[in-house]
Design a protein around this motif. Structure first.
Motif, PDB file in Angstrom:
ATOM      1  N   PHE A  44      36.574 -74.924 -53.521  1.00  0.00           N
ATOM      2  CA  PHE A  44      36.287 -74.896 -55.017  1.00  0.00           C
ATOM      3  C   PHE A  44      36.526 -73.123 -55.408  1.00  0.00           C
ATOM      4  O   PHE A  44      34.628 -72.952 -54.755  1.00  0.00           O
ATOM      5  CB  PHE A  44      35.730 -75.843 -56.128  1.00  0.00           C
ATOM      6  N   MET A  45      36.004 -72.765 -56.584  1.00  0.00           N
ATOM      7  CA  MET A  45      35.300 -71.436 -57.224  1.00  0.00           C
ATOM      8  C   MET A  45      35.129 -72.073 -58.646  1.00  0.00           C
ATOM      9  O   MET A  45      36.106 -72.431 -59.394  1.00  0.00           O
ATOM     10  CB  MET A  45      36.423 -70.108 -57.352  1.00  0.00           C
ATOM     11  N   LEU A  46      33.918 -71.382 -58.544  1.00  0.00           N
ATOM     12  CA  LEU A  46      33.424 -71.866 -60.538  1.00  0.00           C
ATOM     13  C   LEU A  46      34.087 -70.325 -60.942  1.00  0.00           C
ATOM     14  O   LEU A  46      34.859 -69.472 -60.391  1.00  0.00           O
ATOM     15  CB  LEU A  46      31.464 -71.421 -60.330  1.00  0.00           C
ATOM     16  N   GLU A  47      34.158 -70.733 -62.609  1.00  0.00           N
ATOM     17  CA  GLU A  47      35.045 -69.636 -63.190  1.00  0.00           C
ATOM     18  C   GLU A  47      34.719 -67.502 -63.006  1.00  0.00           C
ATOM     19  O   GLU A  47      35.849 -67.603 -62.691  1.00  0.00           O
ATOM     20  CB  GLU A  47      35.164 -70.120 -64.649  1.00  0.00           C
ATOM     21  N   ASN A  48      33.635 -67.554 -62.727  1.00  0.00           N
ATOM     22  CA  ASN A  48      33.396 -66.147 -63.189  1.00  0.00           C
ATOM     23  C   ASN A  48      32.215 -66.057 -61.961  1.00  0.00           C
ATOM     24  O   ASN A  48      31.253 -65.840 -62.078  1.00  0.00           O
ATOM     25  CB  ASN A  48      32.215 -66.567 -64.424  1.00  0.00           C
ATOM     26  N   ASP A 106      19.327 -74.818 -56.528  1.00  0.00           N
ATOM     27  CA  ASP A 106      19.308 -74.884 -57.836  1.00  0.00           C
ATOM     28  C   ASP A 106      20.567 -76.678 -58.202  1.00  0.00           C
ATOM     29  O   ASP A 106      19.625 -77.267 -57.887  1.00  0.00           O
ATOM     30  CB  ASP A 106      19.831 -74.140 -58.529  1.00  0.00           C
ATOM     31  N   TYR A 107      20.784 -75.753 -57.126  1.00  0.00           N
ATOM     32  CA  TYR A 107      22.269 -76.746 -57.554  1.00  0.00           C
ATOM     33  C   TYR A 107      21.727 -78.522 -56.974  1.00  0.00           C
ATOM     34  O   TYR A 107      22.365 -79.321 -56.806  1.00  0.00           O
ATOM     35  CB  TYR A 107      23.636 -76.575 -56.235  1.00  0.00           C
ATOM     36  N   ILE A 108      21.611 -78.104 -55.538  1.00  0.00           N
ATOM     37  CA  ILE A 108      20.728 -78.848 -54.675  1.00  0.00           C
ATOM     38  C   ILE A 108      19.795 -79.891 -55.431  1.00  0.00           C
ATOM     39  O   ILE A 108      20.098 -81.231 -55.593  1.00  0.00           O
ATOM     40  CB  ILE A 108      20.356 -78.922 -53.399  1.00  0.00           C
ATOM     41  N   LYS A 109      19.037 -78.951 -55.566  1.00  0.00           N
ATOM     42  CA  LYS A 109      17.457 -79.974 -56.259  1.00  0.00           C
ATOM     43  C   LYS A 109      18.065 -81.058 -57.522  1.00  0.00           C
ATOM     44  O   LYS A 109      17.643 -82.113 -57.963  1.00  0.00           O
ATOM     45  CB  LYS A 109      16.388 -78.839 -57.064  1.00  0.00           C
ATOM     46  N   ALA A 110      19.357 -80.433 -58.806  1.00  0.00           N
ATOM     47  CA  ALA A 110      19.961 -81.257 -59.623  1.00  0.00           C
ATOM     48  C   ALA A 110      20.498 -82.380 -59.086  1.00  0.00           C
ATOM     49  O   ALA A 110      20.760 -82.803 -59.927  1.00  0.00           O
ATOM     50  CB  ALA A 110      20.661 -79.778 -60.555  1.00  0.00           C
ATOM     51  N   LEU A 111      21.835 -82.329 -57.974  1.00  0.00           N
ATOM     52  CA  LEU A 111      22.090 -82.950 -57.684  1.00  0.00           C
ATOM     53  C   LEU A 111      21.947 -84.272 -56.901  1.00  0.00           C
ATOM     54  O   LEU A 111      21.876 -85.483 -57.397  1.00  0.00           O
ATOM     55  CB  LEU A 111      23.539 -81.915 -56.558  1.00  0.00           C
ATOM     56  N   THR A 162      29.122 -80.883 -63.788  1.00  0.00           N
ATOM     57  CA  THR A 162      30.941 -79.980 -63.432  1.00  0.00           C
ATOM     58  C   THR A 162      31.249 -79.769 -62.182  1.00  0.00           C
ATOM     59  O   THR A 162      31.491 -81.010 -60.975  1.00  0.00           O
ATOM     60  CB  THR A 162      31.105 -79.333 -64.240  1.00  0.00           C
ATOM     61  N   VAL A 163      30.168 -79.229 -60.979  1.00  0.00           N
ATOM     62  CA  VAL A 163      30.251 -79.221 -60.082  1.00  0.00           C
ATOM     63  C   VAL A 163      29.963 -80.194 -59.525  1.00  0.00           C
ATOM     64  O   VAL A 163      31.055 -81.139 -57.706  1.00  0.00           O
ATOM     65  CB  VAL A 163      29.073 -78.611 -59.425  1.00  0.00           C
ATOM     66  N   GLU A 220      30.600 -83.555 -60.253  1.00  0.00           N
ATOM     67  CA  GLU A 220      32.253 -84.665 -60.064  1.00  0.00           C
ATOM     68  C   GLU A 220      33.461 -83.734 -59.356  1.00  0.00           C
ATOM     69  O   GLU A 220      33.544 -84.728 -58.733  1.00  0.00           O
ATOM     70  CB  GLU A 220      32.658 -84.364 -62.238  1.00  0.00           C
ATOM     71  N   TYR A 221      33.355 -82.916 -59.554  1.00  0.00           N
ATOM     72  CA  TYR A 221      33.851 -81.726 -58.540  1.00  0.00           C
ATOM     73  C   TYR A 221      33.836 -82.495 -57.057  1.00  0.00           C
ATOM     74  O   TYR A 221      34.916 -82.849 -56.344  1.00  0.00           O
ATOM     75  CB  TYR A 221      34.333 -80.943 -58.344  1.00  0.00           C
ATOM     76  N   ILE A 222      32.535 -82.743 -56.640  1.00  0.00           N
ATOM     77  CA  ILE A 222      32.122 -83.053 -55.512  1.00  0.00           C
ATOM     78  C   ILE A 222      32.717 -84.679 -54.991  1.00  0.00           C
ATOM     79  O   ILE A 222      33.161 -85.306 -53.470  1.00  0.00           O
ATOM     80  CB  ILE A 222      30.317 -82.882 -55.261  1.00  0.00           C
ATOM     81  N   GLU A 223      32.182 -84.998 -56.040  1.00  0.00           N
ATOM     82  CA  GLU A 223      31.938 -86.626 -55.797  1.00  0.00           C
ATOM     83  C   GLU A 223      33.686 -87.132 -55.947  1.00  0.00           C
ATOM     84  O   GLU A 223      34.377 -87.472 -55.219  1.00  0.00           O
ATOM     85  CB  GLU A 223      31.741 -88.054 -57.546  1.00  0.00           C
ATOM     86  N   LYS A 224      34.788 -86.255 -56.220  1.00  0.00           N
ATOM     87  CA  LYS A 224      36.132 -87.019 -56.536  1.00  0.00           C
ATOM     88  C   LYS A 224      37.018 -86.228 -55.097  1.00  0.00           C
ATOM     89  O   LYS A 224      37.732 -87.290 -55.109  1.00  0.00           O
ATOM     90  CB  LYS A 224      36.838 -85.970 -57.934  1.00  0.00           C
ATOM     91  N   SER A 225      36.076 -84.664 -55.545  1.00  0.00           N
ATOM     92  CA  SER A 225      37.130 -84.693 -53.873  1.00  0.00           C
ATOM     93  C   SER A 225      36.534 -85.235 -52.253  1.00  0.00           C
ATOM     94  O   SER A 225      37.616 -86.277 -51.478  1.00  0.00           O
ATOM     95  CB  SER A 225      36.828 -83.285 -53.799  1.00  0.00           C
ATOM     96  N   TYR A 226      35.449 -85.747 -52.447  1.00  0.00           N
ATOM     97  CA  TYR A 226      34.957 -86.936 -51.718  1.00  0.00           C
ATOM     98  C   TYR A 226      36.038 -88.496 -51.701  1.00  0.00           C
ATOM     99  O   TYR A 226      36.112 -88.453 -50.413  1.00  0.00           O
ATOM    100  CB  TYR A 226      33.971 -86.852 -51.073  1.00  0.00           C
ATOM    101  N   GLU A 227      36.238 -89.572 -52.494  1.00  0.00           N
ATOM    102  CA  GLU A 227      36.552 -90.073 -52.769  1.00  0.00           C
ATOM    103  C   GLU A 227      37.875 -90.489 -52.529  1.00  0.00           C
ATOM    104  O   GLU A 227      38.716 -91.107 -51.542  1.00  0.00           O
ATOM    105  CB  GLU A 227      36.655 -90.232 -54.190  1.00  0.00           C
ATOM    106  N   THR A 228      38.898 -88.841 -52.455  1.00  0.00           N
ATOM    107  CA  THR A 228      39.956 -88.762 -51.998  1.00  0.00           C
ATOM    108  C   THR A 228      39.737 -88.280 -50.543  1.00  0.00           C
ATOM    109  O   THR A 228      41.124 -89.360 -49.756  1.00  0.00           O
ATOM    110  CB  THR A 228      40.604 -86.791 -52.347  1.00  0.00           C
TER     111      THR A 228
END
Length: 317
Positions: free
Chosen positions: A214-218, A72-77, A281-282, A284-292
């Motif tokens: 990273f961990m999702l909150e729940n 689901d995540y891969i398809k959405a991303l 949100t996921v 965004e975290y992936i893209e920001k992390s890779y940019e660094t």
């Protein structure tokens, strides 16, 4: 919509709100004020419940049947850009471990993760997200491919553990996981690991070494599940809530103990309550992390990756 036991007050209010709206549509009675009162109470109840979740309740949310899984995540991303790759070039293709190339924007990534099923048939097909040795060897093969073509790696972790069957042990389950951990320390491309559901034992660690974790909150991350811990210590599953509390397995516990880098917030009600927001949100975290990470020299990136794990578990007497 399925509800967990602690979500029943929410279910009752949502049913009241539905009935109120139906009455307003089917009669001349003005129920606007009543509906607004119910909506307000519903929001207050949601905030009250989800702000005070116990560790066991977070474990339950991580297993929610409507929660999005790796595909689901891969398809959405990635949309239609994802190309799944198969097989470990040794035994067979493990359906519990999936991987392949996909793009987020103009950047290619190698995605690797455990996939669970959404009904009885697919759960059996995916072996309930529990990978065999060939699954971990497939994951390592894809990581080496990503390294060869200088493609960053994203791992999505969601497993109740590696498959503990006799054949899996005969084919070297422990060695396969240990080999992955060893090799991931030395992979010369950025690795971003995200726990999206359950992160249990070596099954999670086999694809869990990363520059950013990273961990999702729940979600939860632990050497053992609360039920198994309870059955070992108390000879019964009845103490699973107490075990969940003692294991310190929540995202907040992991962040406090410096075992993960950050917590990815979820919408009120969990990732399944608003999938699109969770996916955004996921991403965004992936893209920001890779940019660094892409700006770091490879040697420095590997040194920092190793140092992060060497520091875990240190103590002074």
């Amino acid at each position: 919509m399925e509800y967990l036991d602690f979500e029943l007050p929410i279910k009752e209010l949502e049913e009241q709100l539905t009935k109120c709206n139906i009455i307003g549509e089917e009669s001349d009675v003005d129920v606007t004020s009543t509906c607004k009162q119910i909506e307000q109470k519903l929001e207050e109840t949601k905030k009250s419940i989800y702000k005070n979740l116990t560790p066991w309740q977070r474990v339950q949310l991580s297993r929610h049947p409507n929660r999005p899984y790796t595909l689901d995540y891969i398809k959405a991303l990635c949309g239609d850009t994802f190309l799944e790759l198969f097989g470990d070039r040794n035994v067979k293709d493990d359906k519990a471990m999936i991987g392949g190339l996909g793009k987020i924007g103009d950047q290619s990534y190698m995605f690797i993760g455990q996939q669970k099923g959404f009904n009885t048939k697919t759960r059996q097909f995916r072996n309930f997200g529990m990978a065999n040795p060939e699954g971990y060897r497939k994951a390592l093969r894809l990581m080496k491919m990503a390294e060869k073509f200088n493609v960053p790696i994203v791992t999505l972790i969601d497993t109740p553990g590696a498959y503990p069957g006799l054949e899996a042990e005969e084919r070297g389950q422990g060695e396969a996981i240990a080999r992955n951990i060893y090799e991931m320390f030395r992979v010369q491309v950025p690795i971003i690991a995200i726990i999206i559901g359950e992160g249990a034992s070596g099954g999670a660690l086999g694809i869990g070494v990363g520059d950013r974790v990273f961990m999702l909150e729940n979600t939860w991350y632990s050497v053992i599940s609360p039920e198994s811990c309870s059955s070992i210590l108390w000879r019964s599953w009845e103490y699973k809530e107490q075990a969940a509390e003692s294991l310190k397995l929540t995202s907040y516990d992991m962040k406090k103990n410096k075992l993960v880098d950050d917590i990815i917030p979820e919408p009120v009600g969990g990732a399944h309550s608003d999938r699109e927001t969770t996916f955004a949100t996921v991403k965004e975290y992936i893209e920001k992390s890779y940019e660094t990470l892409k700006k770091m020299p490879v040697d420095k990136m590997i040194d920092e990756r190793m140092e992060k794990y060497f520091e875990m578990g240190e103590y002074k007497e």
